[in-house]
Design a protein around this motif. Structure first.
Motif, PDB file in Angstrom:
ATOM      1  N   TYR A   1       0.836  -1.026   0.026  1.00 40.99           N
ATOM      2  CA  TYR A   1      -0.100  -0.150  -0.049  1.00 40.99           C
ATOM      3  C   TYR A   1       0.829   1.209  -0.029  1.00 40.99           C
ATOM      4  N   TYR A   2       2.001   0.978   0.721  1.00 39.91           N
ATOM      5  CA  TYR A   2       3.217   2.463   0.495  1.00 39.91           C
ATOM      6  C   TYR A   2       3.319   2.651  -0.972  1.00 39.91           C
ATOM      7  N   PHE A   3       3.500   1.438  -1.785  1.00 40.38           N
ATOM      8  CA  PHE A   3       3.710   1.747  -3.380  1.00 40.38           C
ATOM      9  C   PHE A   3       2.556   2.123  -3.996  1.00 40.38           C
ATOM     10  N   ILE A   4       1.354   1.749  -3.588  1.00 38.77           N
ATOM     11  CA  ILE A   4      -0.020   2.312  -4.168  1.00 38.77           C
ATOM     12  C   ILE A   4       0.042   3.694  -3.791  1.00 38.77           C
ATOM     13  N   CYS A   5       0.285   4.419  -2.664  1.00 39.86           N
ATOM     14  CA  CYS A   5       0.381   5.676  -1.939  1.00 39.86           C
ATOM     15  C   CYS A   5       1.297   6.285  -2.795  1.00 39.86           C
ATOM     16  N   CYS A   6       2.481   6.090  -3.164  1.00 40.67           N
ATOM     17  CA  CYS A   6       3.295   6.489  -4.145  1.00 40.67           C
ATOM     18  C   CYS A   6       2.742   6.776  -5.357  1.00 40.67           C
ATOM     19  N   LEU A   7       2.324   5.741  -5.923  1.00 36.91           N
ATOM     20  CA  LEU A   7       1.690   6.198  -7.410  1.00 36.91           C
ATOM     21  C   LEU A   7       0.655   6.899  -7.434  1.00 36.91           C
ATOM     22  N   ALA A   8      -0.092   7.245  -6.257  1.00 35.05           N
ATOM     23  CA  ALA A   8      -1.281   7.892  -6.306  1.00 35.05           C
ATOM     24  C   ALA A   8      -0.446   9.447  -6.153  1.00 35.05           C
ATOM     25  N   VAL A   9       0.371   9.610  -5.331  1.00 36.88           N
ATOM     26  CA  VAL A   9       0.924  11.041  -5.214  1.00 36.88           C
ATOM     27  C   VAL A   9       1.678  11.248  -6.701  1.00 36.88           C
ATOM     28  N   SER A  10       2.311  10.420  -7.259  1.00 41.23           N
ATOM     29  CA  SER A  10       2.911  10.659  -8.700  1.00 41.23           C
ATOM     30  C   SER A  10       1.854  11.182  -9.639  1.00 41.23           C
ATOM     31  N   ASP A  11       0.605  10.425  -9.458  1.00 38.58           N
ATOM     32  CA  ASP A  11      -0.363  10.826 -10.346  1.00 38.58           C
ATOM     33  C   ASP A  11      -1.215  12.121 -10.033  1.00 38.58           C
TER      34      ASP A  11
ATOM     35  N   PHE B   1       1.764  14.391 -35.060  1.00 38.80           N
ATOM     36  CA  PHE B   1       1.995  15.314 -34.061  1.00 38.80           C
ATOM     37  C   PHE B   1       0.993  16.208 -33.648  1.00 38.80           C
ATOM     38  N   SER B   2      -0.100  16.563 -34.710  1.00 32.20           N
ATOM     39  CA  SER B   2      -1.309  17.535 -34.342  1.00 32.20           C
ATOM     40  C   SER B   2      -2.146  16.953 -33.336  1.00 32.20           C
ATOM     41  N   TYR B   3      -1.916  15.598 -32.915  1.00 31.21           N
ATOM     42  CA  TYR B   3      -2.747  15.139 -31.905  1.00 31.21           C
ATOM     43  C   TYR B   3      -2.135  14.945 -30.487  1.00 31.21           C
ATOM     44  N   PHE B   4      -1.215  15.724 -30.123  1.00 32.67           N
ATOM     45  CA  PHE B   4      -0.450  15.717 -28.988  1.00 32.67           C
ATOM     46  C   PHE B   4      -1.168  15.993 -27.802  1.00 32.67           C
ATOM     47  N   ASN B   5      -2.386  16.751 -27.770  1.00 30.59           N
ATOM     48  CA  ASN B   5      -3.228  17.369 -26.666  1.00 30.59           C
ATOM     49  C   ASN B   5      -4.059  16.154 -26.277  1.00 30.59           C
ATOM     50  N   LEU B   6      -4.206  15.060 -27.393  1.00 27.43           N
ATOM     51  CA  LEU B   6      -5.152  13.977 -27.230  1.00 27.43           C
ATOM     52  C   LEU B   6      -4.320  12.973 -26.298  1.00 27.43           C
ATOM     53  N   PHE B   7      -2.954  12.977 -26.621  1.00 22.80           N
ATOM     54  CA  PHE B   7      -2.118  11.984 -25.920  1.00 22.80           C
ATOM     55  C   PHE B   7      -1.908  12.423 -24.423  1.00 22.80           C
ATOM     56  N   LEU B   8      -1.661  13.676 -24.277  1.00 20.60           N
ATOM     57  CA  LEU B   8      -1.904  14.456 -22.891  1.00 20.60           C
ATOM     58  C   LEU B   8      -3.126  14.071 -22.050  1.00 20.60           C
ATOM     59  N   ILE B   9      -4.246  13.891 -22.880  1.00 25.07           N
ATOM     60  CA  ILE B   9      -5.544  13.681 -22.150  1.00 25.07           C
ATOM     61  C   ILE B   9      -5.464  12.093 -21.899  1.00 25.07           C
ATOM     62  N   LEU B  10      -4.981  11.241 -22.551  1.00 21.94           N
ATOM     63  CA  LEU B  10      -4.751   9.871 -22.270  1.00 21.94           C
ATOM     64  C   LEU B  10      -3.992   9.784 -20.995  1.00 21.94           C
ATOM     65  N   ILE B  11      -3.003  10.359 -20.934  1.00 20.87           N
ATOM     66  CA  ILE B  11      -2.022  10.209 -19.701  1.00 20.87           C
ATOM     67  C   ILE B  11      -2.925  10.754 -18.279  1.00 20.87           C
ATOM     68  N   ILE B  12      -3.535  11.822 -18.645  1.00 17.66           N
ATOM     69  CA  ILE B  12      -4.247  12.390 -17.320  1.00 17.66           C
ATOM     70  C   ILE B  12      -5.540  11.178 -17.015  1.00 17.66           C
ATOM     71  N   CYS B  13      -5.972  10.730 -18.068  1.00 16.15           N
ATOM     72  CA  CYS B  13      -7.057   9.417 -17.855  1.00 16.15           C
ATOM     73  C   CYS B  13      -6.380   8.563 -17.110  1.00 16.15           C
ATOM     74  N   ASN B  14      -5.312   8.275 -17.341  1.00 14.39           N
ATOM     75  CA  ASN B  14      -4.445   7.001 -16.725  1.00 14.39           C
ATOM     76  C   ASN B  14      -4.499   7.441 -15.080  1.00 14.39           C
ATOM     77  N   SER B  15      -4.244   8.847 -14.838  1.00 14.42           N
ATOM     78  CA  SER B  15      -4.144   9.066 -13.526  1.00 14.42           C
ATOM     79  C   SER B  15      -5.507   8.971 -12.876  1.00 14.42           C
ATOM     80  N   VAL B  16      -6.554   9.234 -13.560  1.00 17.18           N
ATOM     81  CA  VAL B  16      -7.966   8.843 -13.149  1.00 17.18           C
ATOM     82  C   VAL B  16      -8.281   7.347 -12.993  1.00 17.18           C
ATOM     83  N   ILE B  17      -7.704   6.486 -13.643  1.00 16.81           N
ATOM     84  CA  ILE B  17      -8.208   5.138 -14.021  1.00 16.81           C
ATOM     85  C   ILE B  17      -7.243   4.263 -12.755  1.00 16.81           C
ATOM     86  N   ASP B  18      -6.128   4.841 -12.659  1.00 16.16           N
ATOM     87  CA  ASP B  18      -5.136   4.004 -11.692  1.00 16.16           C
ATOM     88  C   ASP B  18      -5.732   3.684 -10.522  1.00 16.16           C
TER      89      ASP B  18
END
Length: 295
Positions: A53-63, A255-272
């Motif tokens: 759970y400490y590792f999960i906590c660190c992942l949550a802090v990273s996200d 390259f023109s879809y870069f903002n979409l890739f950033l959205i996916l990374i943020i979505c990963n922070s929501v899903i984790d």
């Protein structure tokens, strides 16, 4: 000429997506609240004070840092665009570098802790009797400190030399290493769950609960790999194209879809949190106490 004709025909596709800043802000706030609840719950419940759970906590802090960096950058840009905040260009560049360093550090640490959690689960399954002697609290603390230190140093180097293809190749190599590591570990764990399922199915009266647990475990591992690849893959493929074909028309379209890739990374922070944290009954109970302020 053929390339130009092709790009001209697909000009609409090359326009990218116009993603409103409000979507970035909304996803950032959801991720921030989710991961903040996970951190609060783990700190509150002493039963959750274990390496896993400490590792999960660190992942949550990273996200959470990903969300904070994204929110800070969006608010900073909006204030500058509307003239509410007036700053010299040199200060703006300095602030932008600080925010980029925070985001880069959180991205590297998130990837690192995803790998650490995979290794921890592997030890839990295959070395269950020796887990507490292998993953001691001292080793867990050293692992967490090492990841945070390495992430800070790496982000500093990446932002300082971001124009260097060598730096980008190192970042791409790190992602591929984490992907292969998780793939190998989870496939091995998936194979164990499948073997266990076949073993209990061969019995005369197979226990339904165990079968459901094995299937649940196998499905969870599949989801983990799928989410990891979908959320992180496009961004790092974007980096690969920057190194290999920066001026190619098709790469330019991508390259023109870069903002979409950033959205996916943020979505990963929501899903984790939904995958790694909220599946724990003990953690869900503590989260309810935190939300209802039953301290």
């Amino acid at each position: 000429n053929q390339s130009n004709a092709t790009v001209g025909a697909g000009g609409g596709w090359c326009q990218g997506l116009d993603i409103p800043n409000e979507l970035f802000l909304a996803l950032g706030l959801v991720s921030l609240v989710e991961n903040l609840l996970v951190v609060a719950a783990i700190l509150k419940n002493r039963n959750l004070h274990s390496p896993t759970y400490y590792f999960i906590c660190c992942l949550a802090v990273s996200d959470m840092l990903v969300s904070i960096g994204n929110l800070a950058e969006m608010l900073f840009m909006l204030l500058l665009e509307h003239g509410v905040l007036v700053m010299r260009p040199s200060i703006v560049r300095h602030m932008d570098s600080v925010i980029d360093m925070l985001i880069c550090s959180s991205v590297v640490s998130s990837l690192s802790f995803l790998g650490v959690i995979a290794v921890d689960r592997y030890i839990t399954i295959f070395y269950a009797l020796r887990y507490h002697s292998i993953m001691t609290l001292q080793r867990a603390v050293v692992t967490m400190a090492s990841v945070w230190l390495a992430s800070t140093v790496t982000s500093t180097v990446l932002i300082t030399y971001y124009r260097s293809n060598t730096i980008l190749l190192c970042l791409i190599g790190f992602f591929l290493f984490m992907l292969v590591l998780m793939l190998v570990l989870y496939i091995h764990m998936f194979a164990l769950a499948r073997h266990h399922l076949h073993s209990i199915s061969s019995q005369q009266k197979p226990p339904t609960a165990h079968r459901g647990g094995s299937l649940k475990g196998a499905v969870t591992l599949t989801i983990l790999l799928g989410v990891f690849f979908i959320c992180w893959g496009p961004f790092f493929f974007h980096l690969i194209l920057i190194v290999t074909c920066p001026t190619n028309p098709f790469c330019t379209c991508f390259f023109s879809y870069f903002n979409l890739f950033l959205i996916l990374i943020i979505c990963n922070s929501v899903i984790d949190p939904l995958i790694y944290a909220f599946r724990s009954q003990e953690l869900r109970r503590t989260l309810r106490e935190v939300v209802t302020c039953s301290w």
